[in-house]
Design an enzyme around this catalytic site. Sequence first.
Site, mmCIF file in Angstrom:
data_model
loop_
_atom_site.group_PDB
_atom_site.id
_atom_site.type_symbol
_atom_site.label_atom_id
_atom_site.label_comp_id
_atom_site.label_asym_id
_atom_site.label_seq_id
_atom_site.Cartn_x
_atom_site.Cartn_y
_atom_site.Cartn_z
ATOM 1 N N HIS A 118 29.758 6.875 7.923
ATOM 2 C CA HIS A 118 29.085 5.622 7.537
ATOM 3 C C HIS A 118 29.272 5.348 6.046
ATOM 4 O O HIS A 118 29.645 6.229 5.270
ATOM 5 C CB HIS A 118 27.587 5.686 7.860
ATOM 6 C CG HIS A 118 26.840 6.676 7.018
ATOM 7 N ND1 HIS A 118 26.977 8.038 7.175
ATOM 8 C CD2 HIS A 118 25.962 6.514 5.999
ATOM 9 C CE1 HIS A 118 26.216 8.674 6.292
ATOM 10 N NE2 HIS A 118 25.597 7.765 5.560
ATOM 11 N N HIS A 135 31.304 8.491 4.413
ATOM 12 C CA HIS A 135 31.052 9.924 4.353
ATOM 13 C C HIS A 135 30.367 10.391 5.629
ATOM 14 O O HIS A 135 29.801 9.597 6.387
ATOM 15 C CB HIS A 135 30.234 10.294 3.117
ATOM 16 C CG HIS A 135 28.899 9.635 3.038
ATOM 17 N ND1 HIS A 135 28.743 8.305 2.708
ATOM 18 C CD2 HIS A 135 27.651 10.103 3.269
ATOM 19 C CE1 HIS A 135 27.471 7.990 2.725
ATOM 20 N NE2 HIS A 135 26.763 9.062 3.076
ATOM 21 N N ARG A 156 18.494 11.967 -3.177
ATOM 22 C CA ARG A 156 19.538 10.946 -3.378
ATOM 23 C C ARG A 156 18.964 9.766 -4.139
ATOM 24 O O ARG A 156 17.877 9.274 -3.789
ATOM 25 C CB ARG A 156 20.084 10.475 -2.029
ATOM 26 C CG ARG A 156 21.358 9.653 -2.178
ATOM 27 C CD ARG A 156 21.889 9.210 -0.830
ATOM 28 N NE ARG A 156 21.401 7.886 -0.498
ATOM 29 C CZ ARG A 156 21.515 7.326 0.704
ATOM 30 N NH1 ARG A 156 22.114 7.992 1.695
ATOM 31 N NH2 ARG A 156 21.059 6.115 0.932
ATOM 32 N N ASP A 199 26.633 3.900 3.153
ATOM 33 C CA ASP A 199 25.167 3.858 3.115
ATOM 34 C C ASP A 199 24.595 2.441 3.282
ATOM 35 O O ASP A 199 25.015 1.502 2.577
ATOM 36 C CB ASP A 199 24.652 4.466 1.801
ATOM 37 C CG ASP A 199 24.796 5.986 1.816
ATOM 38 O OD1 ASP A 199 24.656 6.589 2.899
ATOM 39 O OD2 ASP A 199 25.078 6.558 0.743
HETATM 40 C C1 SIN Z 1 23.811 10.861 3.255
HETATM 41 O O1 SIN Z 1 23.442 10.361 2.204
HETATM 42 O O2 SIN Z 1 24.304 10.205 4.164
HETATM 43 C C2 SIN Z 1 23.686 12.374 3.405
HETATM 44 C C3 SIN Z 1 24.892 13.032 2.860
HETATM 45 C C4 SIN Z 1 24.742 14.508 2.793
HETATM 46 O O3 SIN Z 1 23.638 15.034 3.046
HETATM 47 O O4 SIN Z 1 25.721 15.174 2.457
#
Ligand code: SIN
Length: 305
Positions: A122, A271, A286, A124
């Site tokens: 995806h 990612h 995050r 974000d």
């Molecule tokens: C995310 O922000 O999608 C999680 C990415 C991660 O935990 O590596």
Amino acid sequence: MNHPAPAHLQGPRIKTGQPSATPYQTLSVKRLTPVLGAEIEGIDLSRELSALQFEEVSRALAEHQVIFFRDQHPTPEQHLAFGQRFGQLHRHPAAPHAPGLPDLMIIQADEHSPRANGEMWHSDVSCDAEPPMGSILYIHTCPPSGGDTLFASMYAAYDALSDRMKQYLSGLTAVHDGEHVYRGTYANLGVQDKSLYPRSVHPVVRTHPVTGRQALYVNRGFTTRILGIPADESEAMLRLLFTHMENPLFQCRFRWEPHSVAFWDNRCVQHRAMWDYWPHTRSGFRVTVLGDAPFYQPSSDLATT
Ligand code: SIN
């Protein structure tokens, strides 16, 4: 009559070329792959960036799409301040945040978790009308092994398409829906669902506002329908694009160590996080930087067929 060489003799599928020749003055930059990803040394993210450091981190992000920093120890406030240098912060429509800090999203999975963040490819919160430009993930606690994050360059995925396919996708738009992604997802953490989650329409190919490059902008997590074509054609086309984007040629894989930071550009990167470390714990925060509404500016060299 000349026949084209067989597919397996036609040379590399992607040719990424050389990185920028302009040297960095405040950072050292080590590429993970020629396609995307670089590890940055020489900077302490807990301190305020100088104007030149800010300019060089921004340039490294534009050149490498996702950048990594090791041995960082930002407090929540310093992490937020680093994000604010790059723009207004984005507030997640559903995920839990640190107490009293609504812009600091908690990323955590342990032996009791029913799920982990980001297990599907995806970009974000692409369901937002103005999706995040970048995400800055600080992981302070790692499992003994596993918990890597995979990143894929949507520039490379776009560049590797045939001119005919680029022409077909040019100007198409698609629906990105948060409803199926977020409803009930954080119930185990006491999060009450909202009555509505975001839903937006974005170009299938988006033009990066900084680099001007074209990137594929549909993803398995949020994109449900390409508009203006029959439903079965949309389904088949999305399946094809999702499979295409997941070619390992377009990827790098980041091995976390405690106190690492990854900063990715959601406008050109997707990612996927690996939850392969149960029953161990992986934990961090995050900070997400708001972006602008995706747009598509057709390339002048796109052949008309
Ligand atoms: C995310 O922000 O999608 C999680 C990415 C991660 O935990 O590596």
